[in-house]
Design a protein around this motif. Structure first.
Motif, PDB file in Angstrom:
ATOM      1  N   LEU A  53     -40.085  30.428   3.720  1.00  0.00           N
ATOM      2  CA  LEU A  53     -38.755  30.907   3.364  1.00  0.00           C
ATOM      3  C   LEU A  53     -38.279  30.019   2.225  1.00  0.00           C
ATOM      4  CD1 LEU A  53     -36.308  32.742   3.841  1.00  0.00           C
ATOM      5  CD2 LEU A  53     -35.466  31.055   5.460  1.00  0.00           C
ATOM      6  N   ASN A  54     -38.210  30.590   1.029  1.00  0.00           N
ATOM      7  CA  ASN A  54     -38.060  29.806  -0.194  1.00  0.00           C
ATOM      8  C   ASN A  54     -39.229  28.824  -0.275  1.00  0.00           C
ATOM      9  OD1 ASN A  54     -35.794  31.254  -0.942  1.00  0.00           O
ATOM     10  ND2 ASN A  54     -34.399  29.865   0.093  1.00  0.00           N
ATOM     11  N   SER A  55     -39.007  27.541  -0.176  1.00  0.00           N
ATOM     12  CA  SER A  55     -40.108  26.580  -0.233  1.00  0.00           C
ATOM     13  C   SER A  55     -40.418  25.955   1.123  1.00  0.00           C
ATOM     14  CB  SER A  55     -39.769  25.462  -1.233  1.00  0.00           C
ATOM     15  OG  SER A  55     -39.544  25.987  -2.527  1.00  0.00           O
ATOM     16  N   GLU A  56     -39.767  26.423   2.180  1.00  0.00           N
ATOM     17  CA  GLU A  56     -39.934  25.834   3.501  1.00  0.00           C
ATOM     18  C   GLU A  56     -41.048  26.531   4.279  1.00  0.00           C
ATOM     19  OE1 GLU A  56     -37.542  25.315   7.752  1.00  0.00           O
ATOM     20  OE2 GLU A  56     -36.558  26.239   6.017  1.00  0.00           O
ATOM     21  N   ASN A  57     -42.034  25.765   4.724  1.00  0.00           N
ATOM     22  CA  ASN A  57     -43.095  26.275   5.579  1.00  0.00           C
ATOM     23  C   ASN A  57     -42.508  26.575   6.956  1.00  0.00           C
ATOM     24  OD1 ASN A  57     -45.369  26.653   7.235  1.00  0.00           O
ATOM     25  ND2 ASN A  57     -46.598  25.201   6.058  1.00  0.00           N
ATOM     26  N   LEU A  58     -42.636  27.811   7.416  1.00  0.00           N
ATOM     27  CA  LEU A  58     -42.037  28.224   8.680  1.00  0.00           C
ATOM     28  C   LEU A  58     -42.886  27.834   9.889  1.00  0.00           C
ATOM     29  CD1 LEU A  58     -40.647  31.754   7.700  1.00  0.00           C
ATOM     30  CD2 LEU A  58     -39.416  29.578   7.864  1.00  0.00           C
ATOM     31  N   GLY A  59     -44.055  27.257   9.656  1.00  0.00           N
ATOM     32  CA  GLY A  59     -44.863  26.756  10.759  1.00  0.00           C
ATOM     33  C   GLY A  59     -45.328  27.834  11.726  1.00  0.00           C
ATOM     34  N   VAL A  60     -45.780  28.960  11.201  1.00  0.00           N
ATOM     35  CA  VAL A  60     -46.159  30.094  12.040  1.00  0.00           C
ATOM     36  C   VAL A  60     -47.491  29.837  12.741  1.00  0.00           C
ATOM     37  CG1 VAL A  60     -46.776  32.543  12.010  1.00  0.00           C
ATOM     38  CG2 VAL A  60     -44.883  31.718  10.598  1.00  0.00           C
ATOM     39  N   THR A  61     -47.541  30.158  14.035  1.00  0.00           N
ATOM     40  CA  THR A  61     -48.782  30.173  14.813  1.00  0.00           C
ATOM     41  C   THR A  61     -48.832  31.489  15.575  1.00  0.00           C
ATOM     42  OG1 THR A  61     -47.842  29.198  16.833  1.00  0.00           O
ATOM     43  CG2 THR A  61     -48.600  27.663  15.108  1.00  0.00           C
ATOM     44  N   SER A  62     -49.934  31.722  16.258  1.00  0.00           N
ATOM     45  CA  SER A  62     -50.088  32.967  17.019  1.00  0.00           C
ATOM     46  C   SER A  62     -49.131  33.050  18.192  1.00  0.00           C
ATOM     47  CB  SER A  62     -51.529  33.105  17.508  1.00  0.00           C
ATOM     48  OG  SER A  62     -51.869  32.016  18.354  1.00  0.00           O
ATOM     49  N   THR A  63     -48.545  31.922  18.579  1.00  0.00           N
ATOM     50  CA  THR A  63     -47.711  31.894  19.781  1.00  0.00           C
ATOM     51  C   THR A  63     -46.210  31.883  19.510  1.00  0.00           C
ATOM     52  OG1 THR A  63     -47.792  29.472  19.882  1.00  0.00           O
ATOM     53  CG2 THR A  63     -49.514  30.690  21.062  1.00  0.00           C
ATOM     54  N   ASN A  64     -45.803  31.765  18.237  1.00  0.00           N
ATOM     55  CA  ASN A  64     -44.363  31.629  17.974  1.00  0.00           C
ATOM     56  C   ASN A  64     -43.812  32.693  17.036  1.00  0.00           C
ATOM     57  OD1 ASN A  64     -45.308  30.864  15.475  1.00  0.00           O
ATOM     58  ND2 ASN A  64     -44.296  28.861  15.437  1.00  0.00           N
ATOM     59  N   ILE A  65     -44.539  33.799  16.844  1.00  0.00           N
ATOM     60  CA  ILE A  65     -44.098  34.766  15.832  1.00  0.00           C
ATOM     61  C   ILE A  65     -42.760  35.406  16.194  1.00  0.00           C
ATOM     62  CG2 ILE A  65     -46.406  35.221  14.944  1.00  0.00           C
ATOM     63  CD1 ILE A  65     -46.446  37.798  16.546  1.00  0.00           C
ATOM     64  N   ALA A  66     -42.472  35.603  17.450  1.00  0.00           N
ATOM     65  CA  ALA A  66     -41.183  36.187  17.838  1.00  0.00           C
ATOM     66  C   ALA A  66     -40.032  35.243  17.487  1.00  0.00           C
ATOM     67  CB  ALA A  66     -41.179  36.517  19.325  1.00  0.00           C
TER      68      ALA A  66
END
Length: 357
Positions: free
Chosen positions: A96-109
């Motif tokens: 989001l802009n330059s921030e890594n949202l730290g997505v994994t298979s368990t936190n997409i919601a």
């Protein structure tokens, strides 16, 4: 009265061929980027699902793009530069802009919910600057005109404008989805050369400042980028403006905007955007040059040439706003003969012949 009527008549005749005035919305929209690759199974798994959700949630409140990285078949120099600069490890990575949202298979919601809230917060902030866009296709080219307006002044930082071409749907292989997967919002090209565009404010800006730009790319060059041009002119592309502000670590997103292209029945060349006249001619004394512009010309030059094409006098050099302009052309020591009055915008030139007695 006769002089005014002539100028108005020429201006009105030119109007049907001209692009409309560019509006700059007072909006504040972030950038959501998915760093992805066609060979990546996770990109076609939970990353595929999350990207579709983010696009559905935020497509009118944020610019949402998929930027392919590395050896992906949909990678290009712009997507590689953008994703490399944003950072992260592997694919998929969401920013989001330059921030890594730290997505994994368990936190997409959770990420989906948090991203929607962050987009809402960004939307509610007053914009420092925003860019209006007008994109039109001809038989030969895609032409994009921009107007960037600074709503607030600031010092010490530079602002870059990047203009991206984004293909809404691309059919290509995707690991986890198959050989004919329907990819959405693929970053294809930058009309400003690089992922972070060109500098339009260096070291600061004043509230009310405006910067106008014009870009074009040949249809043949779009085809060379493997872009589908069959339906060009009928809202088939997303043209996006991203304002990047320089900071200590690189760039941060200042604002984004996006439009779809339309068909222009006649290319907005300089001759159709400008009505240039000089009177009286033939002239035995001083003359007046009138210039009517439907759109701004950021890099205008008005010069007088002799019959051999040599410049004998410069009347104007700089930015001209849309509207009517008048320049005085003194006779002074100009010998009798034929001359050419010339207007150029740095790319195109129009000329008018005049006679001095």
């Amino acid at each position: 009265m006769k002089r005014s009527f002539l100028l108005f008549g020429l201006f009105a005749l030119a109007l049907p061929l001209l692009a409309q005035e560019i509006e700059v919305p007072q909006t504040h929209h972030p950038l959501i980027t998915k760093r992805t690759a066609t060979w990546c199974p996770k990109c076609g798994g939970y990353g595929w699902e999350l990207f579709r959700d983010l696009l559905a949630d935020n497509q009118s409140e944020a610019l949402v793009i998929a930027a392919h990285f590395g050896s992906s078949s949909l990678t290009n120099s712009v997507s590689n530069e953008l994703t490399t600069t944003l950072g992260g490890f592997g694919q998929p990575v969401f920013f989001l802009n330059s921030e890594n949202l730290g997505v994994t298979s368990t936190n997409i919601a959770t990420v989906r919910q948090d991203a929607a809230a962050a987009v809402d917060d960004f939307n509610e902030m007053p914009p420092v600057a925003q860019t209006g866009l007008l994109a039109q296709a001809t038989e030969d080219s895609l032409i994009v005109q921009t107007k960037t307006h600074f709503f607030e002044g600031f010092d010490g930082q530079s602002v870059n404008l990047a203009v991206y071409l984004i293909e809404p749907t691309v059919i290509a292989m995707q690991s986890g989805q198959g050989a004919m997967a329907e990819h959405k919002n693929i970053l294809r090209h930058s009309m400003t050369g690089t992922a972070f565009g060109e500098t339009i404010a260096n070291g600061g800006a004043n509230a009310g400042d405006e910067v106008n730009k014009r870009y074009s790319i040949a249809i043949a060059d779009l085809q060379a980028l493997d872009m589908n041009t069959d339906n060009l002119g009928n809202n088939s592309l997303i043209i996006a403006a991203v304002l990047w502000r320089g900071n200590a670590t690189g760039f941060e997103v200042l604002n984004t905007n996006q439009v779809r292209e339309t068909m222009l029945t006649a290319a907005p060349d300089l001759a159709s955007r400008a009505a240039l006249q000089v009177f009286p001619t033939p002239a035995a004394s001083d003359m007046t040059v009138s210039l009517a512009l439907q759109q701004p010309v950021p890099n205008a030059q008005v010069v007088l040439l002799n019959s051999n094409g040599q410049r004998v006098r410069a009347l104007f050099n700089g930015a001209l706003t849309a509207g009517e302009h008048t320049f005085e052309l003194p006779r002074l020591q100009l010998p009798a003969g034929a001359y050419w009055l010339q207007l150029t915008d740095g790319l195109e030139t129009i000329s008018r012949k005049l006679i001095i007695k």
